[in-house]
Every structure is written in structure tokens, then in C-alpha cells.
Motif scaffolding. Structure first.
Motif: not given
Length: 283
Positions: A156-161, A194-200, A207-209
Motif C-alpha cells: 500500500f501507499f499512504v495517501g494517493m501517490p 470541489v473535485y480538485v480539493l477532494g483529490i488533494a 488513506i491506503p492505496h
């Protein structure tokens, strides 16, 4: 081990003779050390080129440049490990390149495309995305060699790569240039923000990925299906690039709950395994 580029002897140069300092500074550097860094610089060039195309309004070409940077980013590290050309200099250069390619370029493309319609909030979203990318890269650098990390966490990665964040945050652009022709209108700009802030948030979060690092040898009976899938994907990418990137982005986002569930299951299993050991030690 001393770094091949900056060997860490700067603090000791006062105790060296002038000839020794010259030999230290002008010693030969192995080609295996240089090659991965050239790939990293090429990825950096792609990110900067994406910004140029965005300024010129050539957003489809700019997206292609960001994708090329993501591919090169995946290659430089693997190349360095394969030819044993890893170095501290290369790791630092890679992080700086990633920030430009995946933290600055995608946000600027979205701002130049439509986020500028709401200048204050649009620029705020771009800044938050860039900051989240910087924090994500910094956290990765300080935890990559953590000796206390359990082996299963390598899945897993910690947070979105950062590369995945750059690819997924451009989803509105993919949909705009796809057959769906999502409009770049001021009415929809708040939703894009809102979408950009969500990806940020996903990048800066814990959150694991899924990392995909555990993908190793392909079973013999799956070689043909895998080759077929790769070939079909390459054809779709050539014919319907925006549509395929949109599908891949949605699929990646949809996989996040699965990665969280598997992470929690493995963490629970490790905790249950550790509990009897602690009880026996207490006795």
C-alpha cells in the motif's frame, strides 16, 4: 554509502589538500548513475512542456505530456534499481521533478482550462493541490526506509501517490475532450473545484492505496491474456485516449474502498497475531 554526486565530504574539505579536493570534485561518475537521472530530467521536461501547451490552449497535447511524465517517472526508479544506479542525488531530483510534473502542471492546466472562471476559489484549489502534492512527496521520502514498517504494508501507499493524483485530477479535462464533451462552463466550475480539493485531500491523507509493488512474475497460463490486454489497452489509448484515461481514473478511484478494506483486514490480522505473543510474554 557516499552519494556518487554529492559524496558528503563538503564538511571535510577543510582537512584535505587542494589536489585531493580537485580529485574529489572531478572524479568520474559511472554511466549507470547518470542514466536514471537523465530519465528524471526528461520527465521534468515533459511536465514543463505540459505547462507551455496549457498556456497555448493546447490542452489535449498538454495532457499527453503529463502522461508521458508519469510513464517516465515510473521508469527512472526501476531503471536505477535494475542497473544499481540509485543515489541520494537521484532521489532528491526525482522528488523535485515529481512536484513540478504532478503538483504544479496538472493544477495549472485545470486553472487555465476553466478554474480561472472563479479566480479566487479556482486558484485556491490549485494551491491546495500543489501543497498536498508537496506534503505527500515529503512524507514518502521520510518513511520509505522506515525499519519498523511491517512487510505487508509494502502493498500500500499512504495517501494517493503523486502520479496517480495528477492523472485522476485531470478527469474533468478527459471528459471535456471525450465523446461526452463535458462543458468548460462557469456553472460547472464549482464542481470542478470541489473535485480538485477532494483529490488533494486523498493525496495528503493517510488513506491506503494499492501500490502494485507486489506484482511480480506472471503465471505461465496468463501470459497470453496479459499480452492481449496490454495490446488492446495500447490500441484504445491510441484511438480513444481521453475516454480510456477517464475510465482508468474512475476505476482507480473506485478501487480506494477495496484497498482500505484489505488494509484494515491485514492490520487486524497482525494485531490478532501479536496479542497471543504479548500474553505469553506477560506470563
Amino acid at each position: 554509502m557516499a552519494d556518487p554526486f554529492f559524496s558528503g565530504h563538503d564538511a571535510q574539505e577543510g582537512s584535505l589538500t587542494p589536489s585531493e579536493r580537485r580529485r574529489l570534485r572531478f572524479r568520474n561518475i559511472p554511466l549507470r548513475i547518470v542514466l536514471p537521472n537523465l530519465v528524471t530530467l526528461l520527465a521534468l521536461s515533459m511536465g514543463l512542456t505540459a505547462i507551455r501547451y496549457g498556456i497555448e490552449g493546447r490542452f489535449e497535447t498538454a495532457v499527453t505530456a503529463v502522461m508521458a511524465a508519469a510513464v517516465l517517472d515510473g521508469l527512472d526508479g526501476r531503471l536505477a534499481r535494475a542497473i544499481k544506479g540509485t543515489s541520494r542525488f537521484g532521489a532528491e531530483l526525482d522528488s523535485l521533478s515529481d512536484f513540478v510534473d504532478f503538483g504544479v502542471a496538472p493544477g495549472l492546466l485545470l486553472y487555465l482550462w476553466t478554474l480561472h472562471e472563479i479566480k479566487g476559489l479556482g486558484w485556491f484549489a490549485v494551491l491546495v493541490f500543489a501543497i498536498a502534492c508537496a506534503l505527500r512527496l515529503a512524507r514518502f521520502n521520510v518513511t520509505i526506509d522506515d525499519p519498523t514498517k511491517p512487510a505487508w504494508q509494502a502493498e500500500f501507499f499512504v495517501g494517493m501517490p503523486a502520479p496517480a493524483g495528477a492523472v485522476t485530477v485531470l478527469l474533468p479535462l478527459y471528459l471535456h475532450f471525450s465523446v461526452l464533451e463535458l462543458p468548460a462552463s462557469k456553472a460547472l466550475t464549482p464542481f470542478y473545484i470541489v473535485y480538485v480539493l477532494g483529490i488533494a485531500f486523498l493525496m495528503a491523507s493517510r488513506i491506503p492505496h494499492f501500490s502494485g509493488k507486489k506484482i511480480g512474475r506472471i503465471p505461465r497460463d496468463l501470459v497470453i491474456p496479459v499480452l492481449f490486454g496490454v495490446g488492446v489497452t495500447a490500441l484504445l489509448l491510441a484511438i480513444y485516449p481521453m475516454e480510456l484515461l477517464a475510465v482508468l481514473s474512475v476505476a482507480f478511484l473506485a478501487a480506494i474502498p477495496l484497498s482500505v478494506r484489505r488494509y484494515n483486514r491485514l492490520a487486524k490480522a497482525e494485531a490478532e497475531k501479536a496479542t497471543p505473543t504479548e500474553a505469553s510474554q506477560a506470563r
